[in-house]
Motif scaffolding. Structure first.
Motif, PDB file in Angstrom:
ATOM      1  N   ILE A 179       0.645  -1.362  -0.180  1.00 28.41           N
ATOM      2  CA  ILE A 179       0.014   0.206   0.019  1.00 28.41           C
ATOM      3  C   ILE A 179       0.966   1.461  -0.057  1.00 28.41           C
ATOM      4  CG2 ILE A 179      -2.094   1.126   1.318  1.00 28.41           C
ATOM      5  CD1 ILE A 179      -2.551  -1.490   2.152  1.00 28.41           C
ATOM      6  N   GLN A 180       2.072   1.277   0.503  1.00 26.97           N
ATOM      7  CA  GLN A 180       3.064   1.972   0.831  1.00 26.97           C
ATOM      8  C   GLN A 180       3.588   2.868  -0.345  1.00 26.97           C
ATOM      9  OE1 GLN A 180       3.023   4.449   3.193  1.00 26.97           O
ATOM     10  NE2 GLN A 180       4.488   6.302   2.426  1.00 26.97           N
ATOM     11  N   ALA A 181       4.105   1.704  -0.530  1.00 30.32           N
ATOM     12  CA  ALA A 181       4.566   1.494  -2.103  1.00 30.32           C
ATOM     13  C   ALA A 181       4.283   1.860  -3.417  1.00 30.32           C
ATOM     14  CB  ALA A 181       5.817  -0.038  -2.743  1.00 30.32           C
ATOM     15  N   THR A 182       2.353   1.906  -3.442  1.00 29.64           N
ATOM     16  CA  THR A 182       1.296   2.493  -4.382  1.00 29.64           C
ATOM     17  C   THR A 182       1.044   3.669  -3.629  1.00 29.64           C
ATOM     18  OG1 THR A 182      -0.205   0.922  -3.606  1.00 29.64           O
ATOM     19  CG2 THR A 182       1.682   0.121  -5.123  1.00 29.64           C
ATOM     20  N   ARG A 183       0.926   4.373  -3.002  1.00 29.19           N
ATOM     21  CA  ARG A 183       0.459   5.653  -2.108  1.00 29.19           C
ATOM     22  C   ARG A 183      -0.006   6.746  -3.345  1.00 29.19           C
ATOM     23  NH1 ARG A 183      -0.752   7.147   3.429  1.00 29.19           N
ATOM     24  NH2 ARG A 183      -1.490   9.446   3.094  1.00 29.19           N
ATOM     25  N   ALA A 184      -1.268   6.654  -3.345  1.00 28.96           N
ATOM     26  CA  ALA A 184      -2.367   7.681  -3.914  1.00 28.96           C
ATOM     27  C   ALA A 184      -2.837   6.998  -5.506  1.00 28.96           C
ATOM     28  CB  ALA A 184      -1.575   8.715  -3.922  1.00 28.96           C
ATOM     29  N   GLN A 185      -1.432   5.712  -6.116  1.00 31.77           N
ATOM     30  CA  GLN A 185      -1.524   5.344  -7.618  1.00 31.77           C
ATOM     31  C   GLN A 185      -3.105   4.715  -7.884  1.00 31.77           C
ATOM     32  OE1 GLN A 185       1.564   3.036  -8.572  1.00 31.77           O
ATOM     33  NE2 GLN A 185       2.666   3.771  -6.856  1.00 31.77           N
ATOM     34  N   VAL A 186      -4.026   5.014  -9.322  1.00 35.08           N
ATOM     35  CA  VAL A 186      -4.945   4.659  -9.214  1.00 35.08           C
ATOM     36  C   VAL A 186      -5.276   4.187 -10.698  1.00 35.08           C
ATOM     37  CG1 VAL A 186      -7.020   5.374  -7.664  1.00 35.08           C
ATOM     38  CG2 VAL A 186      -5.904   6.995  -9.891  1.00 35.08           C
ATOM     39  N   VAL A 187      -6.026   3.458 -11.431  1.00 35.37           N
ATOM     40  CA  VAL A 187      -6.333   3.240 -12.845  1.00 35.37           C
ATOM     41  C   VAL A 187      -7.453   3.980 -13.583  1.00 35.37           C
ATOM     42  CG1 VAL A 187      -5.853   1.226 -14.926  1.00 35.37           C
ATOM     43  CG2 VAL A 187      -5.620   0.640 -12.287  1.00 35.37           C
ATOM     44  N   VAL A 188      -7.219   4.826 -14.430  1.00 30.61           N
ATOM     45  CA  VAL A 188      -7.844   5.964 -14.830  1.00 30.61           C
ATOM     46  C   VAL A 188      -8.678   5.571 -16.443  1.00 30.61           C
ATOM     47  CG1 VAL A 188      -7.490   7.203 -13.194  1.00 30.61           C
ATOM     48  CG2 VAL A 188      -6.143   7.817 -15.537  1.00 30.61           C
ATOM     49  N   SER A 189      -8.835   5.921 -17.163  1.00 29.64           N
ATOM     50  CA  SER A 189      -9.271   5.718 -18.086  1.00 29.64           C
ATOM     51  C   SER A 189     -10.404   7.000 -18.538  1.00 29.64           C
ATOM     52  CB  SER A 189      -9.967   4.377 -18.743  1.00 29.64           C
ATOM     53  OG  SER A 189     -10.304   4.521 -19.995  1.00 29.64           O
ATOM     54  N   ALA A 190     -10.103   7.459 -20.286  1.00 31.03           N
ATOM     55  CA  ALA A 190     -10.877   8.311 -20.575  1.00 31.03           C
ATOM     56  C   ALA A 190     -11.126   9.741 -19.262  1.00 31.03           C
ATOM     57  CB  ALA A 190     -11.640   7.764 -20.944  1.00 31.03           C
ATOM     58  N   GLY A 191     -10.025  10.289 -18.682  1.00 27.58           N
ATOM     59  CA  GLY A 191     -10.280  11.070 -17.497  1.00 27.58           C
ATOM     60  C   GLY A 191     -11.390  10.558 -16.346  1.00 27.58           C
ATOM     61  N   LYS A 192     -11.632   9.251 -15.735  1.00 31.46           N
ATOM     62  CA  LYS A 192     -12.274   9.135 -14.722  1.00 31.46           C
ATOM     63  C   LYS A 192     -11.488   7.851 -14.478  1.00 31.46           C
ATOM     64  CE  LYS A 192     -16.597   9.988 -17.370  1.00 31.46           C
ATOM     65  NZ  LYS A 192     -18.159   9.501 -17.558  1.00 31.46           N
ATOM     66  N   LEU A 193     -11.917   7.542 -13.258  1.00 35.94           N
ATOM     67  CA  LEU A 193     -11.742   6.580 -12.411  1.00 35.94           C
ATOM     68  C   LEU A 193     -11.690   4.547 -13.164  1.00 35.94           C
ATOM     69  CD1 LEU A 193     -12.508   7.920  -8.809  1.00 35.94           C
ATOM     70  CD2 LEU A 193      -9.455   7.071  -9.985  1.00 35.94           C
ATOM     71  N   ALA A 194     -11.299   3.912 -13.403  1.00 37.00           N
ATOM     72  CA  ALA A 194     -11.398   2.736 -14.395  1.00 37.00           C
ATOM     73  C   ALA A 194     -11.972   2.234 -13.354  1.00 37.00           C
ATOM     74  CB  ALA A 194     -10.023   2.403 -14.689  1.00 37.00           C
ATOM     75  N   ASP A 195     -13.046   1.236 -14.263  1.00 37.99           N
ATOM     76  CA  ASP A 195     -13.699  -0.170 -13.812  1.00 37.99           C
ATOM     77  C   ASP A 195     -12.314  -1.517 -12.924  1.00 37.99           C
ATOM     78  OD1 ASP A 195     -16.152   1.140 -13.237  1.00 37.99           O
ATOM     79  OD2 ASP A 195     -16.602   0.437 -15.411  1.00 37.99           O
ATOM     80  N   THR A 196     -12.166  -1.572 -11.510  1.00 34.00           N
ATOM     81  CA  THR A 196     -11.067  -2.396 -11.731  1.00 34.00           C
ATOM     82  C   THR A 196     -11.785  -4.073 -11.012  1.00 34.00           C
ATOM     83  OG1 THR A 196     -10.328  -0.980 -10.548  1.00 34.00           O
ATOM     84  CG2 THR A 196      -9.222  -0.271 -11.773  1.00 34.00           C
ATOM     85  N   TYR A 197     -13.066  -4.556 -12.016  1.00 32.75           N
ATOM     86  CA  TYR A 197     -12.717  -5.560 -11.814  1.00 32.75           C
ATOM     87  C   TYR A 197     -12.305  -6.590 -11.779  1.00 32.75           C
ATOM     88  CZ  TYR A 197     -17.422  -3.719 -12.204  1.00 32.75           C
ATOM     89  OH  TYR A 197     -18.514  -2.711 -12.266  1.00 32.75           O
ATOM     90  N   PHE A 198     -11.787  -7.716 -10.476  1.00 30.57           N
ATOM     91  CA  PHE A 198     -10.948  -8.665 -10.500  1.00 30.57           C
ATOM     92  C   PHE A 198     -12.106 -10.025  -9.981  1.00 30.57           C
ATOM     93  CE2 PHE A 198     -11.101  -6.838  -6.829  1.00 30.57           C
ATOM     94  CZ  PHE A 198     -10.772  -8.009  -5.640  1.00 30.57           C
ATOM     95  N   SER A 199     -11.672 -11.368 -10.678  1.00 26.28           N
ATOM     96  CA  SER A 199     -12.039 -11.840 -10.010  1.00 26.28           C
ATOM     97  C   SER A 199     -10.189 -13.412  -9.780  1.00 26.28           C
ATOM     98  CB  SER A 199     -12.747 -12.642 -11.445  1.00 26.28           C
ATOM     99  OG  SER A 199     -11.460 -13.866 -12.324  1.00 26.28           O
ATOM    100  N   SER A 200     -11.601 -13.915  -9.189  1.00 23.57           N
ATOM    101  CA  SER A 200      -9.784 -14.905  -9.020  1.00 23.57           C
ATOM    102  C   SER A 200      -8.994 -15.838  -9.462  1.00 23.57           C
ATOM    103  CB  SER A 200     -10.503 -16.186  -8.068  1.00 23.57           C
ATOM    104  OG  SER A 200      -9.727 -17.638  -7.488  1.00 23.57           O
TER     105      SER A 200
END
Length: 460
Positions: free
Chosen positions: A189-210
């Motif tokens: 968490i500390q190593a990636t602090r504040a990092q987010v995925v974005v697309s077209a100026g919006k926060l991305a839908d970062t879905y995931f599964s097992s």
């Protein structure tokens, strides 16, 4: 419980003492418990926390919170308010229904029950999420990737017009408070602090599964919504591709499940996959029986298969003649959209960075930083996207951790329009709340910010 107004006065003093603390950068509000009554304990998570100087009779005491007549009660006493709020302060913590959480608290009386909402800085929130969603002993690149998408998921759901932003279950993200924290997850968490995925100026839908089962699903085939960076594509690193699972379900149970989907074909004789999606998942099923045939398509087809106990809808079906069972053979686990956790682990073991993993599972998306707009007389604080780079470019440059801080020279993101979003900073709209007293979320926040990003310079 004391039968006087001492508890109310102590809590009022507690809130007044905490109001002077510095605001946190970006808070989220998580519904962590609800019921006819809840036990709450206020305290400190760390030695030297600001709450240590607060009235002793308000700290480390179990408060039984109930609801009556649309108002909250403390120890059976009417507080006169439907909402009680304690903004988070440095090192503060709350115990809610026997589980400890960092940050502050909002309690709401809703339809005769009490809702307990943990108000916590997003980075502190992730400490209770990340180990619950991915084993922290996995390769750190995979854990860091999970941290980034968990942060993105949470930030995208901040909505000051709602009573809370997130729940604490698998319907949102699993959040288990301080008991689940782990040093390796904290490091990610500390190593990636504040990092987010974005697309077209919006926060991305970062879905995931097992486990994608060897082929990720697109958002279009899963939910009928076409998202460019949620594509169907081969995912050979996911181990489920080479480890198919098999279950057999009695036809009598299959027939019962068919009834829930309003399918009546008489005595059920067979179920076949009549169409598959681009990722090999069930797109339509044909059920045949003594009274004819019926087709289930789209979400109903996938839902039917999962209702039978399938781990995913990437399956083949067969009924062996002379038997009374439907055999399902499949790969993977979960919906398969976005990041495959087991696939990310395997890719991380080959030496790929977290940004390379995200570039693979969210192709065409970008990485950015959650920043903070300075507070001003006419411009309240709100989070902004502080620079952006395509994931593929960032991974190619070898950027990670503090490397992304250099995005300041390439800032292209801003919050457009609505400035009435101060609820996204400080105490998520609780800065003017009192305990007990006025509703914590009073006021017009005007909805979440609108994030806009001009086209990236081609040189990037």
């Amino acid at each position: 419980m004391r039968s006087s107004f001492g508890p109310l006065l102590a809590l009022a003093a507690l809130c007044a003492a905490s109001m002077g603390s510095g605001s946190l950068a970006l808070n989220v509000r998580v519904l962590v418990a609800s019921g006819a009554s809840l036990t709450v304990r206020l305290g400190a998570q760390e030695a030297g926390a600001e709450v240590s100087s607060l009235p002793g009779n308000a700290l480390n005491t179990d408060w039984l919170v109930g609801a009556s007549g649309g108002k909250l009660t403390l120890g059976g006493l009417d507080t006169g308010s439907p909402v009680l709020s304690l903004p988070p302060s440095l090192g503060s913590a709350v115990d809610i229904a026997g589980r400890r959480y960092r940050g502050g608290l909002t309690l709401r009386a809703v339809r005769g029950e009490v809702q307990a909402i943990n108000v916590v800085d997003i980075e502190e929130y992730l400490r209770g999420v990340l180990p619950a969603e991915m084993p922290p002993l996995w390769p750190q690149a995979a854990v860091r990737a999970q941290a980034i998408i968990a942060r993105t998921y949470a930030a995208a759901r901040i909505d000051p017009s709602a009573a809370y932003d997130l729940c604490a279950t698998t319907q949102c993200q699993v959040y288990e408070g301080t008991a689940r924290e782990h040093p390796l997850a904290d490091a990610a968490i500390q190593a990636t602090r504040a990092q987010v995925v974005v697309s077209a100026g919006k926060l991305a839908d970062t879905y995931f599964s097992s486990d994608s089962g060897g082929y990720t699903a697109s958002s279009l085939e899963a939910w009928g919504r076409d998202v460019p960076y949620l594509r169907a594509q081969p995912d050979p690193a996911s181990p489920g591709a080479s480890k198919p699972w098999v279950i057999t379900v009695p036809l009598s149970r299959v027939q019962d499940v068919a009834g829930r989907y309003n399918v009546n074909v008489g005595r059920l004789e067979g179920v076949t996959v009549s169409a598959a999606s681009p990722s090999g998942r069930v797109a339509s099923l044909t059920l045949s029986g003594s009274a004819g045939r019926k087709v289930l398509a789209g979400a109903n087809a996938g839902g039917f298969v999962r209702s039978l106990g399938a781990r995913s809808s990437r399956v083949t079906l067969s009924v062996t003649p002379g038997t009374d069972g439907l055999t399902l053979t499949g790969t993977g686990s979960g919906h398969g959209v976005g990041l495959s956790q087991w696939g990310a682990r395997r890719l991380a073991e080959t030496g790929l960075s977290e940004l390379a993993l995200l570039s693979f599972y969210y192709p065409g998306a970008s990485v950015s930083l959650l920043g903070e707009r300075p507070a001003g007389k006419a411009v309240p604080r709100a989070f902004v996207l502080d620079g952006t780079l395509p994931l593929a470019v960032a991974a190619g440059r070898g950027l990670n951790g503090r490397g992304l801080d250099e995005l300041g020279a390439e800032k292209v993101c801003s919050v457009a329009g609505n400035d009435a979003v101060s609820g996204l900073s400080g105490a998520s709209g609780l800065d003017s709340a009192i305990w007990p007293g006025q509703a914590a979320l009073g006021g017009n926040f005007g909805g979440p910010p609108r994030l806009t990003v001009p086209p990236l310079d081609a040189a990037l």
